[in-house]
Design a protein around this motif. Structure first.
Motif, short mmCIF file in Angstrom:
data_model
loop_
_atom_site.label_atom_id
_atom_site.label_comp_id
_atom_site.label_asym_id
_atom_site.label_seq_id
_atom_site.Cartn_x
_atom_site.Cartn_y
_atom_site.Cartn_z
N PHE A 176 28.15 10.65 -24.27
CA PHE A 176 26.95 9.89 -24.58
C PHE A 176 25.84 10.18 -23.57
N ILE A 177 26.20 10.11 -22.29
CA ILE A 177 25.21 10.36 -21.24
C ILE A 177 24.70 11.80 -21.30
N LEU A 178 25.60 12.74 -21.62
CA LEU A 178 25.21 14.14 -21.74
C LEU A 178 24.19 14.32 -22.86
N ILE A 179 24.42 13.66 -23.98
CA ILE A 179 23.48 13.74 -25.11
C ILE A 179 22.12 13.19 -24.70
N ILE A 180 22.14 12.07 -23.97
CA ILE A 180 20.88 11.47 -23.53
C ILE A 180 20.15 12.41 -22.58
N ASN A 181 20.87 13.04 -21.66
CA ASN A 181 20.24 13.97 -20.73
C ASN A 181 19.68 15.20 -21.44
N ILE A 182 20.37 15.67 -22.48
CA ILE A 182 19.86 16.80 -23.25
C ILE A 182 18.57 16.42 -23.95
N ASN B 1 4.85 11.83 -24.47
CA ASN B 1 6.01 12.57 -23.97
C ASN B 1 6.57 11.93 -22.70
N GLY B 2 5.68 11.56 -21.80
CA GLY B 2 6.12 10.91 -20.58
C GLY B 2 6.71 9.53 -20.85
N ILE B 3 6.13 8.81 -21.80
CA ILE B 3 6.63 7.49 -22.14
C ILE B 3 8.03 7.59 -22.75
N VAL B 4 8.22 8.55 -23.64
CA VAL B 4 9.55 8.76 -24.25
C VAL B 4 10.57 9.14 -23.18
N SER B 5 10.16 9.94 -22.21
CA SER B 5 11.07 10.32 -21.12
C SER B 5 11.52 9.08 -20.35
N GLY B 6 10.58 8.17 -20.07
CA GLY B 6 10.93 6.94 -19.38
C GLY B 6 11.89 6.08 -20.18
N ILE B 7 11.68 6.03 -21.50
CA ILE B 7 12.55 5.25 -22.37
C ILE B 7 13.97 5.84 -22.37
N ILE B 8 14.05 7.16 -22.42
CA ILE B 8 15.36 7.81 -22.41
C ILE B 8 16.09 7.56 -21.10
N LEU B 9 15.36 7.61 -19.99
CA LEU B 9 15.97 7.30 -18.70
C LEU B 9 16.46 5.85 -18.67
N GLY B 10 15.67 4.95 -19.26
CA GLY B 10 16.09 3.55 -19.34
C GLY B 10 17.35 3.38 -20.17
N ILE B 11 17.45 4.15 -21.26
CA ILE B 11 18.66 4.10 -22.09
C ILE B 11 19.88 4.55 -21.28
N GLY B 12 19.70 5.63 -20.52
CA GLY B 12 20.80 6.11 -19.68
C GLY B 12 21.24 5.06 -18.68
#
Length: 293
Positions: free
Chosen positions: A275-281, A205-216
């Motif tokens: 796009f950014i809103l979707i990533i943050n959600i 879960n933490g790793i996926v969160s980091g990946i999503i932040l990187g995508i943003g």
């Protein structure tokens, strides 16, 4: 209560004042977000309606001189460049985090960690200059062409998102209870298998969160991408051809745009904002699942 005690602990007047300060700070942040949204949507939605939603989102030509405002090539360009950064940056970031958390000798841990933190603080224009002077010539020599391409932009963005992924993943791995690692070793697994088969799944879960932040970070980057991507408003033809992203499109033309052209650029910002809103959600959902786990 003495005067000294009141100063140290704070009386009711102090509490009320600080409560108002904190509330005002929160309201200012919310107001700023609301104003940004109102400005973008008030100027962008009418432009989309005038151009036509299908022509704007699915149009293949961006020619403001003849009132053609199709941003589909920029949408695809942003997605392709971001995807390339993820493919290159995520494995490298995760392996680096695993090394730092479980395999790094204590003598070299501090220099490596400091280097990663320093990497996070480097301005994007410096990354762009590095890509323009090192990565672009290397691609030009190997593949030919100008060198400014999807590949160059992906490599630069992969380097830029590394600190986010490394720090988040390392923190997540260290937060896993020691029993996972020790229990795996006790069952006869080697150290590497214990890390990759026991600890990493527990820290997903933490790793996926980091990946999503990187995508943003990657999809919102502008300056570095402008310098190395080629800025051609066409559908991507290959990894070594130029491309234009949504952010680059806004920055390159906003300085001289007027009337419908300007509103179309603001509408492009609306699409990027969505796009950014979707990533943050997605990040919020993943974080909530991580907190409940």
């Amino acid at each position: 209560m003495s005067a000294r005690t009141k100063i140290l602990t704070g009386g009711k007047p102090t509490e009320k004042i600080m409560h108002c300060v904190f509330l005002l700070s929160a309201l200012v942040s919310i107001a700023a977000l609301i104003l940004i949204c109102v400005f973008m949507f008030a100027n962008g939605i009418p432009a989309i309606a005038k151009i036509g939603l299908d022509k704007f989102l699915l149009g293949l030509r961006w020619k403001p001189s003849i009132d053609l405002y199709g941003i589909f090539p920029m949408i695809v360009g942003s997605i392709v460049v971001t995807l390339g950064a993820i493919i290159l940056g995520v494995p490298l970031g995760i392996f680096t985090a695993v090394f730092l958390a479980r395999f790094c000798p204590s003598k070299i841990y501090s220099p490596i960690e400091s280097g990663i933190k320093l990497l996070a603080g480097i301005p994007s224009v410096v990354f762009g200059f590095f890509g323009l002077t090192v990565i672009v010539p290397a691609i030009r020599n190997v593949f030919g062409g100008s060198g400014t391409s999807i590949l160059a932009a992906s490599i630069v963005l992969a380097i830029m998102i590394l600190p986010t992924i490394v720090q988040t993943t390392e923190t997540s791995i260290r937060a896993v209870p020691g029993g996972y690692f020790e229990g795996s070793l006790a069952l006869g697994a080697c150290k590497e298998r214990s890390v990759f088969c026991a600890e990493l799944p527990a820290a997903k879960n933490g790793i996926v969160s980091g990946i999503i932040l990187g995508i943003g970070r990657a999809i919102g980057e502008t300056m570095a991408v402008i310098m190395v991507a080629g800025n051609q408003a066409i559908l991507p033809q290959s990894l070594v051809k130029g491309v234009r992203t949504l952010t680059a499109n806004i920055v390159l033309e906003m300085g001289y745009a007027a009337d419908l052209h300007r509103d179309a650029l603001i509408a492009t910002a609306v699409v990027l904002f969505v796009f950014i809103l979707i990533i943050n959600i997605i990040f919020t959902v993943v974080k909530n699942k991580s907190d409940k786990a």
